[in-house]
Design a protein around this motif. Structure first.
Motif, PDB file in Angstrom:
ATOM      1  N   SER A 454     -48.853  20.320   8.665  1.00 16.78           N
ATOM      2  CA  SER A 454     -49.291  18.922   8.741  1.00 16.78           C
ATOM      3  C   SER A 454     -48.109  17.972   8.601  1.00 16.78           C
ATOM      4  O   SER A 454     -47.069  18.324   8.061  1.00 16.78           O
ATOM      5  CB  SER A 454     -50.318  18.644   7.636  1.00 16.78           C
ATOM      6  OG  SER A 454     -49.728  18.798   6.371  1.00 16.78           O
ATOM      7  N   ALA A 455     -48.296  16.757   9.076  1.00 14.47           N
ATOM      8  CA  ALA A 455     -47.241  15.755   9.016  1.00 14.47           C
ATOM      9  C   ALA A 455     -46.977  15.304   7.594  1.00 14.47           C
ATOM     10  O   ALA A 455     -45.890  14.831   7.283  1.00 14.47           O
ATOM     11  CB  ALA A 455     -47.607  14.546   9.886  1.00 14.47           C
ATOM     12  N   LEU A 456     -47.963  15.442   6.705  1.00  3.17           N
ATOM     13  CA  LEU A 456     -47.806  15.058   5.305  1.00  3.17           C
ATOM     14  C   LEU A 456     -47.385  16.282   4.474  1.00  3.17           C
ATOM     15  O   LEU A 456     -47.954  17.363   4.626  1.00  3.17           O
ATOM     16  CB  LEU A 456     -49.110  14.484   4.764  1.00  3.17           C
ATOM     17  CG  LEU A 456     -49.495  13.091   5.283  1.00  3.17           C
ATOM     18  CD1 LEU A 456     -50.876  12.724   4.794  1.00  3.17           C
ATOM     19  CD2 LEU A 456     -48.484  12.044   4.850  1.00  3.17           C
ATOM     20  N   VAL A 457     -46.407  16.083   3.619  1.00  2.93           N
ATOM     21  CA  VAL A 457     -45.904  17.161   2.776  1.00  2.93           C
ATOM     22  C   VAL A 457     -45.775  16.634   1.349  1.00  2.93           C
ATOM     23  O   VAL A 457     -45.711  15.422   1.127  1.00  2.93           O
ATOM     24  CB  VAL A 457     -44.524  17.659   3.262  1.00  2.93           C
ATOM     25  CG1 VAL A 457     -44.642  18.275   4.640  1.00  2.93           C
ATOM     26  CG2 VAL A 457     -43.494  16.532   3.239  1.00  2.93           C
ATOM     27  N   PRO A 458     -45.708  17.539   0.334  1.00  5.35           N
ATOM     28  CA  PRO A 458     -45.456  17.083  -1.040  1.00  5.35           C
ATOM     29  C   PRO A 458     -44.079  16.411  -1.129  1.00  5.35           C
ATOM     30  O   PRO A 458     -43.138  16.800  -0.444  1.00  5.35           O
ATOM     31  CB  PRO A 458     -45.498  18.371  -1.863  1.00  5.35           C
ATOM     32  CG  PRO A 458     -46.267  19.339  -1.035  1.00  5.35           C
ATOM     33  CD  PRO A 458     -45.992  18.990   0.388  1.00  5.35           C
ATOM     34  N   PHE A 459     -44.001  15.398  -2.006  1.00  4.53           N
ATOM     35  CA  PHE A 459     -42.727  14.701  -2.165  1.00  4.53           C
ATOM     36  C   PHE A 459     -41.610  15.659  -2.604  1.00  4.53           C
ATOM     37  O   PHE A 459     -40.443  15.487  -2.234  1.00  4.53           O
ATOM     38  CB  PHE A 459     -42.890  13.584  -3.206  1.00  4.53           C
ATOM     39  CG  PHE A 459     -41.605  12.870  -3.516  1.00  4.53           C
ATOM     40  CD1 PHE A 459     -40.942  13.085  -4.722  1.00  4.53           C
ATOM     41  CD2 PHE A 459     -41.030  11.998  -2.605  1.00  4.53           C
ATOM     42  CE1 PHE A 459     -39.755  12.435  -5.002  1.00  4.53           C
ATOM     43  CE2 PHE A 459     -39.841  11.349  -2.875  1.00  4.53           C
ATOM     44  CZ  PHE A 459     -39.195  11.575  -4.083  1.00  4.53           C
ATOM     45  N   SER A 460     -41.958  16.686  -3.401  1.00 10.09           N
ATOM     46  CA  SER A 460     -40.955  17.664  -3.843  1.00 10.09           C
ATOM     47  C   SER A 460     -40.297  18.367  -2.656  1.00 10.09           C
ATOM     48  O   SER A 460     -39.098  18.649  -2.666  1.00 10.09           O
ATOM     49  CB  SER A 460     -41.598  18.705  -4.771  1.00 10.09           C
ATOM     50  OG  SER A 460     -42.641  19.393  -4.089  1.00 10.09           O
ATOM     51  N   GLU A 461     -41.090  18.641  -1.608  1.00 11.96           N
ATOM     52  CA  GLU A 461     -40.549  19.307  -0.422  1.00 11.96           C
ATOM     53  C   GLU A 461     -39.627  18.372   0.359  1.00 11.96           C
ATOM     54  O   GLU A 461     -38.549  18.771   0.813  1.00 11.96           O
ATOM     55  CB  GLU A 461     -41.707  19.779   0.461  1.00 11.96           C
ATOM     56  CG  GLU A 461     -41.274  20.689   1.599  1.00 11.96           C
ATOM     57  CD  GLU A 461     -42.459  21.295   2.321  1.00 11.96           C
ATOM     58  OE1 GLU A 461     -42.320  21.563   3.536  1.00 11.96           O
ATOM     59  OE2 GLU A 461     -43.517  21.487   1.688  1.00 11.96           O
ATOM     60  N   GLU A 462     -40.034  17.115   0.507  1.00 13.15           N
ATOM     61  CA  GLU A 462     -39.191  16.133   1.196  1.00 13.15           C
ATOM     62  C   GLU A 462     -37.899  15.887   0.413  1.00 13.15           C
ATOM     63  O   GLU A 462     -36.817  15.767   0.996  1.00 13.15           O
ATOM     64  CB  GLU A 462     -39.962  14.815   1.347  1.00 13.15           C
ATOM     65  CG  GLU A 462     -39.182  13.682   2.030  1.00 13.15           C
ATOM     66  CD  GLU A 462     -39.033  13.880   3.529  1.00 13.15           C
ATOM     67  OE1 GLU A 462     -39.508  14.913   4.042  1.00 13.15           O
ATOM     68  OE2 GLU A 462     -38.426  13.022   4.186  1.00 13.15           O
ATOM     69  N   LEU A 463     -38.007  15.855  -0.937  1.00 14.77           N
ATOM     70  CA  LEU A 463     -36.827  15.639  -1.777  1.00 14.77           C
ATOM     71  C   LEU A 463     -35.846  16.807  -1.664  1.00 14.77           C
ATOM     72  O   LEU A 463     -34.628  16.615  -1.641  1.00 14.77           O
ATOM     73  CB  LEU A 463     -37.259  15.448  -3.233  1.00 14.77           C
ATOM     74  CG  LEU A 463     -36.139  15.130  -4.239  1.00 14.77           C
ATOM     75  CD1 LEU A 463     -35.486  13.801  -3.892  1.00 14.77           C
ATOM     76  CD2 LEU A 463     -36.694  15.102  -5.660  1.00 14.77           C
ATOM     77  N   GLU A 464     -36.393  18.034  -1.594  1.00 16.60           N
ATOM     78  CA  GLU A 464     -35.529  19.205  -1.452  1.00 16.60           C
ATOM     79  C   GLU A 464     -34.735  19.142  -0.153  1.00 16.60           C
ATOM     80  O   GLU A 464     -33.549  19.494  -0.108  1.00 16.60           O
ATOM     81  CB  GLU A 464     -36.374  20.486  -1.506  1.00 16.60           C
ATOM     82  CG  GLU A 464     -35.589  21.770  -1.328  1.00 16.60           C
ATOM     83  CD  GLU A 464     -34.576  21.979  -2.427  1.00 16.60           C
ATOM     84  OE1 GLU A 464     -34.727  21.392  -3.511  1.00 16.60           O
ATOM     85  OE2 GLU A 464     -33.598  22.724  -2.183  1.00 16.60           O
ATOM     86  N   GLN A 465     -35.383  18.694   0.929  1.00 18.05           N
ATOM     87  CA  GLN A 465     -34.680  18.603   2.210  1.00 18.05           C
ATOM     88  C   GLN A 465     -33.600  17.527   2.169  1.00 18.05           C
ATOM     89  O   GLN A 465     -32.514  17.692   2.743  1.00 18.05           O
ATOM     90  CB  GLN A 465     -35.664  18.318   3.356  1.00 18.05           C
ATOM     91  CG  GLN A 465     -36.744  19.366   3.515  1.00 18.05           C
ATOM     92  CD  GLN A 465     -36.178  20.763   3.590  1.00 18.05           C
ATOM     93  OE1 GLN A 465     -35.243  21.021   4.356  1.00 18.05           O
ATOM     94  NE2 GLN A 465     -36.740  21.675   2.801  1.00 18.05           N
ATOM     95  N   ILE A 466     -33.860  16.429   1.466  1.00 13.69           N
ATOM     96  CA  ILE A 466     -32.853  15.359   1.401  1.00 13.69           C
ATOM     97  C   ILE A 466     -31.671  15.803   0.549  1.00 13.69           C
ATOM     98  O   ILE A 466     -30.518  15.412   0.786  1.00 13.69           O
ATOM     99  CB  ILE A 466     -33.471  14.049   0.856  1.00 13.69           C
ATOM    100  CG1 ILE A 466     -32.658  12.841   1.406  1.00 13.69           C
ATOM    101  CG2 ILE A 466     -33.478  13.991  -0.650  1.00 13.69           C
ATOM    102  CD1 ILE A 466     -32.714  12.705   2.893  1.00 13.69           C
ATOM    103  N   ARG A 467     -31.921  16.684  -0.465  1.00 11.04           N
ATOM    104  CA  ARG A 467     -30.810  17.246  -1.237  1.00 11.04           C
ATOM    105  C   ARG A 467     -29.908  18.083  -0.333  1.00 11.04           C
ATOM    106  O   ARG A 467     -28.682  18.039  -0.433  1.00 11.04           O
ATOM    107  CB  ARG A 467     -31.344  18.109  -2.383  1.00 11.04           C
ATOM    108  CG  ARG A 467     -31.999  17.330  -3.512  1.00 11.04           C
ATOM    109  CD  ARG A 467     -32.467  18.295  -4.600  1.00 11.04           C
ATOM    110  NE  ARG A 467     -33.296  17.652  -5.604  1.00 11.04           N
ATOM    111  CZ  ARG A 467     -32.836  17.056  -6.706  1.00 11.04           C
ATOM    112  NH1 ARG A 467     -31.538  17.031  -6.927  1.00 11.04           N
ATOM    113  NH2 ARG A 467     -33.670  16.507  -7.581  1.00 11.04           N
ATOM    114  N   LYS A 468     -30.531  18.886   0.540  1.00 11.55           N
ATOM    115  CA  LYS A 468     -29.741  19.703   1.467  1.00 11.55           C
ATOM    116  C   LYS A 468     -28.974  18.824   2.443  1.00 11.55           C
ATOM    117  O   LYS A 468     -27.810  19.108   2.776  1.00 11.55           O
ATOM    118  CB  LYS A 468     -30.653  20.664   2.223  1.00 11.55           C
ATOM    119  CG  LYS A 468     -31.263  21.740   1.330  1.00 11.55           C
ATOM    120  CD  LYS A 468     -32.157  22.676   2.119  1.00 11.55           C
ATOM    121  CE  LYS A 468     -32.734  23.761   1.211  1.00 11.55           C
ATOM    122  NZ  LYS A 468     -33.618  24.683   1.945  1.00 11.55           N
TER     123      LYS A 468
END
Length: 617
Positions: A454-468
């Motif tokens: 889905s287009a919506l994801v948990p904020f923790s997942e989006e934050l992990e990608q921004i860390r990378k």
């Protein structure tokens, strides 16, 4: 005048493949990584082994010299014991020593004959003895017998220092260092240096144990030479035996008194039994041992060239091993560089085909490593791109859904371009280890971006990608910025649209911090209040002019797309895309707002619903 440009051109051609070809760079790195440690540890191993061989040799030589010294001591002790033989025939010796020449009678002559036979038997039974002499208290030589058939002269030794010293010792032995007995009448050619034990003959029959004369037992100095000749020596070795006075008792090579004096002085001030000495410019390993009984020194000088020959085989072994390892390093380097660069070449060819519009190009993927994952991501990207283009011509979508897909397609190529540029920068710096980490992170970001969930994801997942993503950029910007996080634990499960943070963070990096020379900061804050979920992305970059901020915020408030904010910069496009997607999914009450001032940094506020269970497709 033309040689210098020609040489420069030749060097340029030589290093051109190194600058342009990753395979050559990897090959050179692998060779250096393998050969430099091998060379270093090989050299260290040789030095340590050679030092160990030298130390073992010094110990061995010290042991040999100590044994020689003990053999010499034993020889002198044997001579000392022979001098005690006088007491086995004291009843004949005392009359011979004490009878004046005017009172010689038959009894005297019989005692003299018995004494002579006894001393002759002692001389014949001991090949180490060279002569026996009796001296009266007046210094007259009463009796002498030796193996050269010499005879005593009328010379008196009453004033000789050794004679007085022997009497003063009252029966104890006096060791005389090599000398020539002047009171012996032999041919000049037969006068050989002797080593002597002088001992006062004590009349044990008197209460005062008064001396009656002196016994002198001689030994040829050649006996000392035999002791050393029976010991194995090194080529070029110099052996010296010094008496207590420092005079040379034996030397297998003629040395000046000055050199002998220097060696004796140096050995006297040493606590260890080995030191270096230069003889005629040649470095010599000097070992010595001093007798505790007689204070004689046995000294050995060996050229260091002989020691180096002993460790030569170690040098040959290390050199052979180094050559073998260097050959292996070349082979392994070629194999590894080929293994790494071949997939990259295939990926580059496919990218060029894709750039030319070939949507049928694919990469053949083998294995599960990072390069294989990039290949898979590329194949998925091409396939998805192909499907999007086909869908554009084959089916008609709803206006909002078409706009959403178009906005996502604008973000992905933009991110891919900037990220690949960062990876190229790191590779140009030859930082291949970090480049590998960046490629892995890029692969993870591709997988996240192209996921069919889905287009919506948990904020923790989006934050992990921004860390990378920020990890990738940290490699490129070389510590030019720091990242700080202030995240409430309760917002980690809140839902957020994919790729909401990345365009904003990217904009902060490239348009906020990169033009600024000083080190900057990025702060990401996430808080939840009542029904809203707020995210703040702040940078300490160049900032934005007030009039431009008003224009951007007005466009964002109106929910304008990319056309309404297109000022020729990618940053405005990215912000507009994120804002449009948020408003489409959650409504006009949510979206982005920017606050900034020139040289004071920029803060992007993202307002989202505090919905942990929300979901959309």
């Amino acid at each position: 005048m033309t040689s210098q440009p020609t040489a420069t051109h030749a060097m340029t051609r030589l290093f051109k493949p190194l600058r342009q070809n990753l395979k050559y760079r990897l090959f050179l790195i692998f060779v250096l990584v393998i050969s430099v440690p091998v060379l270093f540890f090989g050299f260290l191993s040789y030095k340590m082994s050679a030092s160990a061989v030298q130390q073992d040799f010094i110990k061995y030589k010290s042991t040999i010299i100590e044994q020689i010294s003990k053999n010499i001591d034993e020889n002198i002790n044997s001579l000392n014991r022979q001098s005690m033989a006088v007491y086995n025939n004291l009843e004949d010796v005392l009359p011979v020593l004490t009878t004046p020449s005017t009172e010689v009678d038959t009894r005297y002559l019989e005692s003299y004959k018995r004494m002579d036979r006894y001393f002759q038997s002692v001389l014949q039974s001991n090949d180490r003895l060279d002569g026996i002499t009796l001296v009266s208290m007046r210094g007259e030589v009463i009796y002498h017998a030796d193996k050269q058939s010499g005879s005593a002269t009328l010379m008196t030794v009453e004033q000789s220092p050794w004679f007085k010293e022997a009497l003063d010792l009252r029966g104890f032995a006096l060791l005389r260092e090599p000398h020539v007995n002047e009171f012996i009448d032999v041919r000049a050619n037969d006068r050989k240096p002797v080593l002597s034990i002088a001992r006062a003959v004590i009349d044990l029959g008197t209460s005062k144990y008064a001396p009656s004369g002196v016994l002198l037992v001689d030994q040829n100095v050649n006996e000392i030479q035999r002791i050393l000749e029976n010991t194995a020596t090194e080529q070029g070795e110099i052996s010296i035996v010094l008496g207590e006075s420092g005079e040379v008792v034996y030397a297998n090579r003629s040395l000046s008194k000055e050199v002998v004096g220097q060696i004796n002085e140096l050995s006297g001030g040493k606590t260890a039994n080995a030191f270096d000495y230069r003889l005629n410019g040649e470095r010599m390993l000097t070992t010595f041992f001093e007798s505790s009984a007689y204070k004689w020194k046995v000294i050995s000088l060996i050229p260091y060239t002989q020691l180096q020959k002993k460790s030569l085989f170690l040098k040959k072994i290390n050199l052979s091993l180094f050559i073998v390892l260097i050959v292996l390093a070349f082979v392994i380097s070629i194999a590894f560089s080929h293994f790494i660069t071949t997939p990259l070449k295939k990926l580059m060819v496919s990218f060029r085909s894709f750039q030319r519009g070939d949507f049928h190009t694919r990469i053949r993927v083998k294995g599960q490593n990072e390069l294989s994952q990039i290949g898979n991501s590329f194949n998925v990207m091409v396939e998805n791109t192909k499907k999007l283009i086909e869908q554009k011509y084959e089916m008609t979508l709803l206006r909002n859904q078409s706009e959403l897909k178009a906005l996502q397609n604008q973000i992905n190529p933009h991110f891919l371009y900037n990220t690949l540029t960062s990876i190229k920068t790191v590779i140009d710096r030859k930082d291949h280890a970090h480049a590998s980490i960046m490629v892995q992170h890029l692969s993870d970001l591709f997988r996240y971006n192209l996921s069919k969930r889905s287009a919506l994801v948990p904020f923790s997942e989006e934050l992990e990608q921004i860390r990378k993503y920020l990890s990738i950029q940290e490699f490129r910007f070389q510590d030019r910025f720091e990242v700080f996080y202030d995240i409430d634990e309760q917002v980690m499960s809140c839902r957020i649209l994919r790729l909401t943070l990345q365009p904003i963070v990217e904009n902060a990096l490239y348009h906020g911090l990169e033009p600024k020379r000083e080190k900057g900061e990025i702060r990401i804050t996430a808080k939840a209040y009542d029904d809203c979920f707020y995210i703040y992305i702040h940078d300490t970059g160049m900032g934005i002019a007030p009039e431009r901020i008003e224009e951007i915020n007005a466009a964002l408030e109106a929910g304008g797309g990319t056309e309404s904010m297109d000022d020729g910069t990618d940053g405005a496009i990215g912000i507009a895309n994120v804002n449009a997607r948020i408003k489409y999914y959650f409504g006009d009450a949510f979206g982005l707002k920017i606050t900034s001032a020139p040289l004071a940094g920029t803060t992007v506020k993202i307002t989202l619903p505090n919905a942990k269970g929300a979901n959309a497709s």
